[in-house]
Design an enzyme around this catalytic site. Structure first.
Site, PDB file in Angstrom:
ATOM      1  N   ALA A  62       0.856  -1.186   0.000  1.00 31.59           N
ATOM      2  CA  ALA A  62       0.000   0.000   0.000  1.00 31.59           C
ATOM      3  C   ALA A  62       0.895   1.240   0.000  1.00 31.59           C
ATOM      4  O   ALA A  62       2.033   1.194   0.488  1.00 31.59           O
ATOM      5  CB  ALA A  62      -0.886  -0.006   1.239  1.00 31.59           C
ATOM      6  N   GLY A 107       0.693  -5.025   0.897  1.00 38.13           N
ATOM      7  CA  GLY A 107      -0.447  -5.149  -0.008  1.00 38.13           C
ATOM      8  C   GLY A 107      -0.087  -5.844  -1.323  1.00 38.13           C
ATOM      9  O   GLY A 107      -0.937  -6.484  -1.940  1.00 38.13           O
ATOM     10  N   GLU A 110      -0.218  -9.388  -0.584  1.00 34.65           N
ATOM     11  CA  GLU A 110      -1.627  -9.778  -0.401  1.00 34.65           C
ATOM     12  C   GLU A 110      -2.343  -9.920  -1.748  1.00 34.65           C
ATOM     13  O   GLU A 110      -3.187 -10.802  -1.918  1.00 34.65           O
ATOM     14  CB  GLU A 110      -2.328  -8.739   0.496  1.00 34.65           C
ATOM     15  CG  GLU A 110      -1.770  -8.790   1.912  1.00 34.65           C
ATOM     16  CD  GLU A 110      -2.315  -7.680   2.796  1.00 34.65           C
ATOM     17  OE1 GLU A 110      -1.996  -6.500   2.533  1.00 34.65           O
ATOM     18  OE2 GLU A 110      -3.060  -7.984   3.730  1.00 34.65           O
ATOM     19  N   GLU A 130       4.499  -5.027   7.492  1.00 35.70           N
ATOM     20  CA  GLU A 130       3.649  -4.022   8.150  1.00 35.70           C
ATOM     21  C   GLU A 130       4.016  -3.819   9.613  1.00 35.70           C
ATOM     22  O   GLU A 130       3.919  -2.714  10.144  1.00 35.70           O
ATOM     23  CB  GLU A 130       2.166  -4.425   8.048  1.00 35.70           C
ATOM     24  CG  GLU A 130       1.562  -4.254   6.673  1.00 35.70           C
ATOM     25  CD  GLU A 130       1.677  -5.491   5.803  1.00 35.70           C
ATOM     26  OE1 GLU A 130       2.576  -6.328   6.041  1.00 35.70           O
ATOM     27  OE2 GLU A 130       0.877  -5.617   4.868  1.00 35.70           O
TER      28      GLU A 130
HETATM   29  N1  CO8 Z   1       4.512   3.290  -0.430  1.00 38.04           N
HETATM   30  C1  CO8 Z   1       4.892   4.460  -1.000  1.00 38.04           C
HETATM   31  N2  CO8 Z   1       6.085   4.632  -1.632  1.00 38.04           N
HETATM   32  C2  CO8 Z   1       6.918   3.585  -1.694  1.00 38.04           C
HETATM   33  C3  CO8 Z   1       6.600   2.333  -1.123  1.00 38.04           C
HETATM   34  C4  CO8 Z   1       5.329   2.210  -0.488  1.00 38.04           C
HETATM   35  N3  CO8 Z   1       4.892   1.038   0.036  1.00 38.04           N
HETATM   36  N4  CO8 Z   1       7.638   1.482  -1.308  1.00 38.04           N
HETATM   37  C5  CO8 Z   1       8.563   2.191  -1.978  1.00 38.04           C
HETATM   38  N5  CO8 Z   1       8.145   3.449  -2.223  1.00 38.04           N
HETATM   39  C6  CO8 Z   1       8.849   4.529  -2.921  1.00 38.04           C
HETATM   40  C7  CO8 Z   1       9.952   5.120  -2.062  1.00 38.04           C
HETATM   41  O1  CO8 Z   1       9.447   6.074  -1.169  1.00 38.04           O
HETATM   42  C8  CO8 Z   1      10.865   5.698  -3.117  1.00 38.04           C
HETATM   43  O2  CO8 Z   1      10.307   6.917  -3.562  1.00 38.04           O
HETATM   44  P1  CO8 Z   1      11.230   8.259  -3.668  1.00 38.04           P
HETATM   45  O3  CO8 Z   1      12.239   7.913  -4.745  1.00 38.04           O
HETATM   46  O4  CO8 Z   1      10.263   9.314  -4.071  1.00 38.04           O
HETATM   47  O5  CO8 Z   1      11.855   8.441  -2.338  1.00 38.04           O
HETATM   48  C9  CO8 Z   1      10.754   4.725  -4.279  1.00 38.04           C
HETATM   49  O6  CO8 Z   1       9.550   3.996  -4.054  1.00 38.04           O
HETATM   50  C10 CO8 Z   1      11.900   3.716  -4.329  1.00 38.04           C
HETATM   51  O7  CO8 Z   1      11.969   3.082  -3.064  1.00 38.04           O
HETATM   52  P2  CO8 Z   1      13.347   2.945  -2.238  1.00 38.04           P
HETATM   53  O8  CO8 Z   1      14.236   4.084  -2.522  1.00 38.04           O
HETATM   54  O9  CO8 Z   1      12.973   2.695  -0.810  1.00 38.04           O
HETATM   55  O10 CO8 Z   1      13.938   1.619  -2.922  1.00 38.04           O
HETATM   56  P3  CO8 Z   1      14.926   0.578  -2.259  1.00 38.04           P
HETATM   57  O11 CO8 Z   1      15.344  -0.323  -3.367  1.00 38.04           O
HETATM   58  O12 CO8 Z   1      15.972   1.245  -1.458  1.00 38.04           O
HETATM   59  O13 CO8 Z   1      14.015  -0.262  -1.210  1.00 38.04           O
HETATM   60  C11 CO8 Z   1      12.070  -1.476  -0.503  1.00 38.04           C
HETATM   61  C12 CO8 Z   1      12.979  -1.070  -1.687  1.00 38.04           C
HETATM   62  C13 CO8 Z   1      12.843  -2.413   0.435  1.00 38.04           C
HETATM   63  C14 CO8 Z   1      10.882  -2.237  -1.120  1.00 38.04           C
HETATM   64  C15 CO8 Z   1      11.592  -0.223   0.258  1.00 38.04           C
HETATM   65  O14 CO8 Z   1      11.097   0.712  -0.672  1.00 38.04           O
HETATM   66  C16 CO8 Z   1      10.494  -0.495   1.264  1.00 38.04           C
HETATM   67  O15 CO8 Z   1      10.783  -0.999   2.343  1.00 38.04           O
HETATM   68  N6  CO8 Z   1       9.249  -0.130   0.912  1.00 38.04           N
HETATM   69  C17 CO8 Z   1       8.107  -0.275   1.829  1.00 38.04           C
HETATM   70  C18 CO8 Z   1       7.662  -1.721   1.886  1.00 38.04           C
HETATM   71  C19 CO8 Z   1       6.521  -1.834   2.880  1.00 38.04           C
HETATM   72  O16 CO8 Z   1       6.655  -1.565   4.050  1.00 38.04           O
HETATM   73  N7  CO8 Z   1       5.356  -2.285   2.376  1.00 38.04           N
HETATM   74  C20 CO8 Z   1       4.161  -2.421   3.203  1.00 38.04           C
HETATM   75  C21 CO8 Z   1       3.309  -1.191   3.096  1.00 38.04           C
HETATM   76  S1  CO8 Z   1       1.957  -1.214   4.233  1.00 38.04           S
HETATM   77  C22 CO8 Z   1       0.818  -2.191   3.471  1.00 38.04           C
HETATM   78  O17 CO8 Z   1       0.987  -2.657   2.385  1.00 38.04           O
HETATM   79  C23 CO8 Z   1      -0.439  -2.422   4.268  1.00 38.04           C
HETATM   80  C24 CO8 Z   1      -1.555  -2.941   3.359  1.00 38.04           C
HETATM   81  C25 CO8 Z   1      -2.838  -2.989   4.115  1.00 38.04           C
HETATM   82  C26 CO8 Z   1      -3.455  -1.623   4.283  1.00 38.04           C
HETATM   83  C27 CO8 Z   1      -4.661  -1.802   5.138  1.00 38.04           C
HETATM   84  C28 CO8 Z   1      -5.564  -0.610   5.112  1.00 38.04           C
HETATM   85  C29 CO8 Z   1      -6.649  -0.821   6.172  1.00 38.04           C
END
Ligand code: CO8
Length: 255
Positions: A62, A107, A110, A130
């Site tokens: 997400a 997500g 999922e 998460e």
């Molecule tokens: N949301 C928004 N932006 C994201 C996300 C994300 N989940 N993941 C990556 N990005 C963006 C980064 O902010 C970055 O943007 P910018 O260049 O503008 O700073 C760009 O993508 C590239 O990401 P990174 O620079 O971080 O790339 P890396 O190769 O260094 O790292 C990772 C890759 C390991 C995947 C890292 O980006 C990361 O940890 N991302 C988050 C992963 C995460 O925590 N996912 C879970 C999200 S929560 C969720 O999914 C809950 C779902 C249920 C919701 C329920 C509602 C009720």
């Protein structure tokens, strides 16, 4: 912003299309998926393949930045809507295949879990991180993950947020295969193993197996009898058995 819906031969292909943010699911992308699943359901595609744009990510989850500042009601409605969107994959008239071509987190994982099948490229990394954000999965992960990998492994993944690579995902049954080479071509080759069969009968098979995870055995056996009887009544069953008796290949018509 929209996901891409294309056609590759007899397959519908949805490409999550936000590579700058590792295909993170903004609310608008989820709404778009909702509409695209409806479009695919009405099409004559024999399978749906879902993958991510670029070579880094299937979907990083997400959109975390969008979650800031949501009220409790907005969050609940967002969760309900995401769950309802992914649940559409269970009722599509054709099977779905997630081609996990890089990160599949939160997500994104999922979404892959809601597909009928999951394939991983060698660089795939999967997880439910998460917990590191002070959250838990909310688009079906706590319910589908234990049905796929068992309770102990699901609890470990959800409560530690640990990342699983393609080899481990294959070993624990999280993915059906590891793809070597082009991701989409691998998805198409895998789907060809079943799309030669009758679509309605494939649907009965999927529905019967899927009910095993949430139904007491006696109920499940009744469901199996009902669906097996329905399959038996299709023209395709008649064709399949006749072709066997006549030592020829069956020509199924999805009837
Ligand atoms: N949301 C928004 N932006 C994201 C996300 C994300 N989940 N993941 C990556 N990005 C963006 C980064 O902010 C970055 O943007 P910018 O260049 O503008 O700073 C760009 O993508 C590239 O990401 P990174 O620079 O971080 O790339 P890396 O190769 O260094 O790292 C990772 C890759 C390991 C995947 C890292 O980006 C990361 O940890 N991302 C988050 C992963 C995460 O925590 N996912 C879970 C999200 S929560 C969720 O999914 C809950 C779902 C249920 C919701 C329920 C509602 C009720």
């Amino acid at each position: 912003m929209a996901n891409e819906l294309t056609r590759v031969e007899e397959f519908a292909v949805i490409t999550l299309n936000r590579p700058d943010a590792l295909n993170a699911l903004s609310f608008s992308l989820i709404c778009d998926l909702h509409a695209k699943f409806d479009e695919v359901a009405k099409s004559d595609a024999r399978a749906l393949i879902i993958t991510g744009a670029g070579d880094k990510a299937f979907c990083a989850g997400a959109d975390i930045k969008e979650l800031f500042g949501r009220t409790l009601m907005q969050q609940k409605q967002g969760g309900d809507y995401g769950q309802a969107t992914f649940a559409k994959l269970d009722t599509l008239p054709m099977p779905s295949v997630a081609v996990i071509n890089g990160y599949a987190f939160g997500g994104g994982m999922e979404l892959a879990l809601a597909c009928t099948f999951r394939l991983a490229t060698k660089n795939a990394k999967m997880g439910t991180p998460e917990i590191k954000l002070g959250l838990i999965p909310g688009y079906g992960g706590t319910q589908r993950l234990p049905r796929v990998v068992g309770e102990a492994r699901a609890l470990e993944m959800v409560m530690t947020g640990r990342t699983v690579d393609a080899e481990e995902a294959y070993r624990i049954g999280l993915v059906n295969r590891i793809i070597d080479g082009d991701a989409l071509a691998g998805g198409v080759a895998f789907a060809r193993e079943f799309t030669c069969y009758s679509l309605p009968v494939l649907q009965f098979a999927r529905d019967a197996v899927k009910r095993a995870g949430d139904t007491p055995i006696n109920e499940g056996l009744k469901i199996e009898t009902d669906l097996a009887t329905l399959a038996f009544q299709t023209e395709d069953a008649h064709e399949g058995m006749t072709a066997f008796a006549n030592k020829r290949k069956p020509a199924f018509k999805d009837k």
